[in-house]
Design an enzyme around this catalytic site. Structure first.
Site, PDB file in Angstrom:
ATOM      1  N   ASN A 292     -10.163  -0.500  -0.518  1.00 19.67           N
ATOM      2  CA  ASN A 292      -8.719  -0.297  -0.429  1.00 19.67           C
ATOM      3  C   ASN A 292      -8.073  -0.803  -1.716  1.00 19.67           C
ATOM      4  OD1 ASN A 292      -5.982  -0.457   0.112  1.00 19.67           O
ATOM      5  ND2 ASN A 292      -6.205  -1.426   2.108  1.00 19.67           N
TER       6      ASN A 292
ATOM      7  N   HIS B  41      -4.060   7.140   2.717  1.00 24.79           N
ATOM      8  CA  HIS B  41      -4.329   5.810   2.163  1.00 24.79           C
ATOM      9  C   HIS B  41      -5.741   5.390   2.571  1.00 24.79           C
ATOM     10  CE1 HIS B  41      -4.076   1.760   0.952  1.00 24.79           C
ATOM     11  NE2 HIS B  41      -3.895   1.240   2.152  1.00 24.79           N
TER      12      HIS B  41
ATOM     13  N   CYS C 197       0.819  -1.224   0.000  1.00 29.54           N
ATOM     14  CA  CYS C 197       0.000   0.000   0.000  1.00 29.54           C
ATOM     15  C   CYS C 197       0.848   1.268   0.000  1.00 29.54           C
ATOM     16  CB  CYS C 197      -0.942   0.008   1.194  1.00 29.54           C
ATOM     17  SG  CYS C 197      -2.106  -1.352   1.152  1.00 29.54           S
TER      18      CYS C 197
END
Ligand code: ACO
Length: 333
Positions: free
Chosen positions: A290, A260, A118
């Site tokens: 996500n 994020h 990520c």
């Protein structure tokens, strides 16, 4: 004469590309012991995009790159470097970046992938920053692209509800300027002691891929959700404050935060610690879930296109991902 002016690294164009297919929480309810209400309350996610057959990190990444190049007014043949940040590469090798290079016709670019899950996009920006500020290169494309859906155990309700697919890209240019503009600084960290906190345990280097390993479900994501949640809030806040302090700026100077997109509760906790009004925090996980290394560049592109980020705004990017890895970047837009 401006030859002694310092080199800056400025984002001159953004782009993103999402698969068409939408999978809602209600769709997931049909096959999993979960509910739309649970997913909304615990994560903020309502739906996510899932790649169709034929879509991959390189196809989504290449389209995001084309859109970023158009926004920047750049030609593919002028790109010096392509960095693809992905933890879901098309194949083991060659790099996804080489497929993107071919697809967009960036003939002179050096192209390679980086793996920071990520956090990948912030790590990628940090690499681009060094090449531009040193004067080595003029134009760099940084792409975050993921097809997380391919790594999900679709029977594991604690992980598969969280993730989605997509790609985002930015064009960065070297610019000489007296003023501190563009990417002011980037701050990146890793802690391999916590490598197992988020892991796809099946690999290719420790042992040969076997039918048994696939049947044992080793090629899907395993996550310690609560532990990740806590460390994400702590590290994303700490590294954000570090980025501000490094530039002699304070929380009050921030115009926009692009965090994020892992969980709305993580984003709210970080925003609260940074004393950021929610109107200044970009959130798109309700629609996208996500998207891993693609989450920040997609959110950035959407914020730019919807005019939520304007020239001269101070923009903070902040992330935590598997590795563990985490980081922040501060941008004078
Ligand atoms: N639907 C219904 N119930 C569920 C679901 C679901 N989808 N998932 C879990 N539950 C249940 C659990 O079984 C548990 O039940 P029990 O109390 O009977 O045992 C209960 O809900 C609570 O589970 P928790 O895991 O404690 O739930 P939590 O509030 O921690 O939320 C979540 C879980 C959403 C995963 C959260 O921990 C989270 O977001 N963690 C961080 C994720 C993250 O940031 N990842 C980092 C980036 S990803 C990357 O780098 C690849």
């Amino acid at each position: 004469m401006n030859k002694h002016l310092p080199n800056r690294a400025r984002i001159t164009g953004t782009g993103s590309c999402l698969p068409e297919r939408i999978v809602t929480n209600l769709d997931l309810e049909k096959t999993l012991d979960t509910s739309d209400q649970w997913i909304r309350e615990r994560t903020g996610i309502i739906e996510r995009r899932i790649a169709e057959k034929g879509e991959s990190s390189s196809t989504l990444g290449a389209e995001a790159a084309r859109r970023a190049l158009t926004a920047a007014g750049e030609k593919p043949e002028d790109i010096d470097m392509i960095i693809v940040c992905t933890s879901t590469p098309d194949v083991i090798y060659p790099s996804t970046a080489c497929f993107v290079q071919r697809e967009i016709g960036a003939s002179k670019a050096v192209a390679y992938d980086i793996s920071a899950v990520c956090s990948g996009f912030v790590f990628g920006l940090s690499i681009a920053e060094q090449y531009l500020k040193s004067g080595r290169y003029e134009t760099i494309l940084v792409i975050g692209a993921e097809v997380n859906s391919r790594l999900m155990d679709w029977t594991d309700r604690s992980t598969c509800i969280l993730f989605g697919d997509g790609a985002g890209a930015v064009v960065l240019k070297r610019e000489e300027s007296e003023e501190p503009v563009g990417l002011l600084s980037s701050h990146i960290y890793s802690d391999g002691n916590r490598a197992e906190m988020l892991i796809v345990p099946g690999g290719i280097g420790r042992e040969t891929i076997s039918r048994q390993a696939v049947e044992d479900n080793l090629y899907t994501l395993k996550m310690e959700g609560q532990a990740t949640f806590k460390v994400a809030v702590k590290k994303m806040t700490e590294v954000s404050l570090e980025a501000l302090e490094h530039n002699n700026l304070t929380k009050e100077n921030l115009n926009v935060v692009v965090p994020h997109q892992a969980n709305r509760r993580i984003i709210s906790a970080v925003a609260e610690k940074l004393k950021m009004d929610s109107s200044k925090v970009i959130v798109n996980l309700d629609k996208l879930g996500n998207t891993g290394g693609a989450s920040i560049p997609i959110a950035l592109d959407q914020a730019v296109k919807s005019n939520r980020i304007k020239r001269d705004d101070l923009v903070l990017l902040t992330v935590l991902g598997a590795g563990l890895t985490w980081g922040a970047a501060l941008i004078r837009w």
